[in-house]
Design a protein around this motif. Sequence first.
Motif, PDB file in Angstrom:
ATOM      1  N   ARG A  99       0.753  -1.245   0.055  1.00 27.61           N
ATOM      2  CA  ARG A  99       0.028   0.122   0.085  1.00 27.61           C
ATOM      3  C   ARG A  99       0.683   0.912   0.150  1.00 27.61           C
ATOM      4  N   THR A 100       2.251   0.743   0.967  1.00 24.59           N
ATOM      5  CA  THR A 100       3.018   2.250   0.368  1.00 24.59           C
ATOM      6  C   THR A 100       3.074   2.443  -0.546  1.00 24.59           C
ATOM      7  N   MET A 101       3.836   1.458  -1.227  1.00 19.98           N
ATOM      8  CA  MET A 101       4.153   1.283  -2.852  1.00 19.98           C
ATOM      9  C   MET A 101       3.468   2.057  -4.160  1.00 19.98           C
ATOM     10  N   LYS A 102       2.125   1.578  -3.813  1.00 19.66           N
ATOM     11  CA  LYS A 102       1.185   2.724  -4.700  1.00 19.66           C
ATOM     12  C   LYS A 102       0.778   3.326  -4.212  1.00 19.66           C
ATOM     13  N   GLU A 109      -2.292   8.232   2.274  1.00 18.07           N
ATOM     14  CA  GLU A 109      -2.365   9.274   1.468  1.00 18.07           C
ATOM     15  C   GLU A 109      -1.707  10.189   2.364  1.00 18.07           C
ATOM     16  N   GLU A 110      -3.130  10.484   3.922  1.00 22.58           N
ATOM     17  CA  GLU A 110      -2.600  11.375   5.194  1.00 22.58           C
ATOM     18  C   GLU A 110      -1.523  11.345   5.209  1.00 22.58           C
ATOM     19  N   PRO A 167       1.879   8.680  11.757  1.00 22.58           N
ATOM     20  CA  PRO A 167       0.646   7.874  12.553  1.00 22.58           C
ATOM     21  C   PRO A 167       1.408   6.138  11.442  1.00 22.58           C
ATOM     22  N   ASP A 168       0.931   5.223  12.198  1.00 23.43           N
ATOM     23  CA  ASP A 168       1.249   3.757  11.786  1.00 23.43           C
ATOM     24  C   ASP A 168       0.106   3.571  10.550  1.00 23.43           C
ATOM     25  N   PRO A 169       0.123   3.832   9.171  1.00 22.68           N
ATOM     26  CA  PRO A 169      -0.607   3.111   8.412  1.00 22.68           C
ATOM     27  C   PRO A 169      -1.020   2.110   8.250  1.00 22.68           C
ATOM     28  N   TYR A 170       0.394   1.063   8.813  1.00 21.44           N
ATOM     29  CA  TYR A 170       0.090  -0.415   8.353  1.00 21.44           C
ATOM     30  C   TYR A 170      -1.017  -1.194   9.371  1.00 21.44           C
ATOM     31  N   TYR A 171      -2.040  -0.622   9.893  1.00 20.51           N
ATOM     32  CA  TYR A 171      -3.485  -1.494  10.270  1.00 20.51           C
ATOM     33  C   TYR A 171      -4.698  -0.811   9.738  1.00 20.51           C
ATOM     34  N   GLU A 172      -4.362   0.444   9.490  1.00 12.68           N
ATOM     35  CA  GLU A 172      -4.844   1.269   8.490  1.00 12.68           C
ATOM     36  C   GLU A 172      -5.332   0.680   7.057  1.00 12.68           C
ATOM     37  N   SER A 173      -6.844   1.580   6.379  1.00 16.90           N
ATOM     38  CA  SER A 173      -7.358   0.894   5.205  1.00 16.90           C
ATOM     39  C   SER A 173      -5.773   2.383   4.132  1.00 16.90           C
ATOM     40  N   GLU A 174      -6.260   2.001   3.122  1.00 16.73           N
ATOM     41  CA  GLU A 174      -5.318   2.705   1.705  1.00 16.73           C
ATOM     42  C   GLU A 174      -5.289   4.061   1.937  1.00 16.73           C
TER      43      GLU A 174
END
Length: 167
Positions: free
Chosen positions: A54-57, A140-141, A129-136
């Motif tokens: 998701r980071t790569m996308k 972006e945030e 914030p750590d997006p790992y457990y969050e949605s796509e």
Amino acid sequence: MIKVLFVCLGNICRSPIAEATFREIVKQKGLADKIECDSAGTAGYHIGQLPDHRTMKNAEKHGLKLTHKGRKISLTDLDDFNHIVVMDEQNFEDVYELYYKTKHQPPAAEKVFLLRDHDPETRGIKEVPDPYYESEPFFEEVYQIVWRSNEVLVEHLIDKYHLLATD
């Protein structure tokens, strides 16, 4: 050469996008021959792995290609990098403790600091914030936070080191 290391927990979400955005801003300012960067994690969970898909996308959506492979911060990083830029308080404490145990003194505020210390829109929030457990959409945030923080950080380094772009 000014060297900057971005640090989060696993080195697959926040620190790789911080590294990539920082590198892009440095390139846009014509300073790639004066400033370089890398990223690492305080934990070794993802050593050798590419960033989270998701980071790569999200990075690709902004024209950035991530090729960094996860790695853990090392003792040599403490000497090799002029600045160690951390994403959150817990990892800041871990880096601070590693530095203190190794150097037997606390790091200077200019050596180890939080990325959002340079966020013009921080509103008192000091962590990326750590997006790992969050949605796509959360990725972006995070991208927006690290981009604007890195814009200010690069300007700070230009002022601090009296850097001029290569003509």
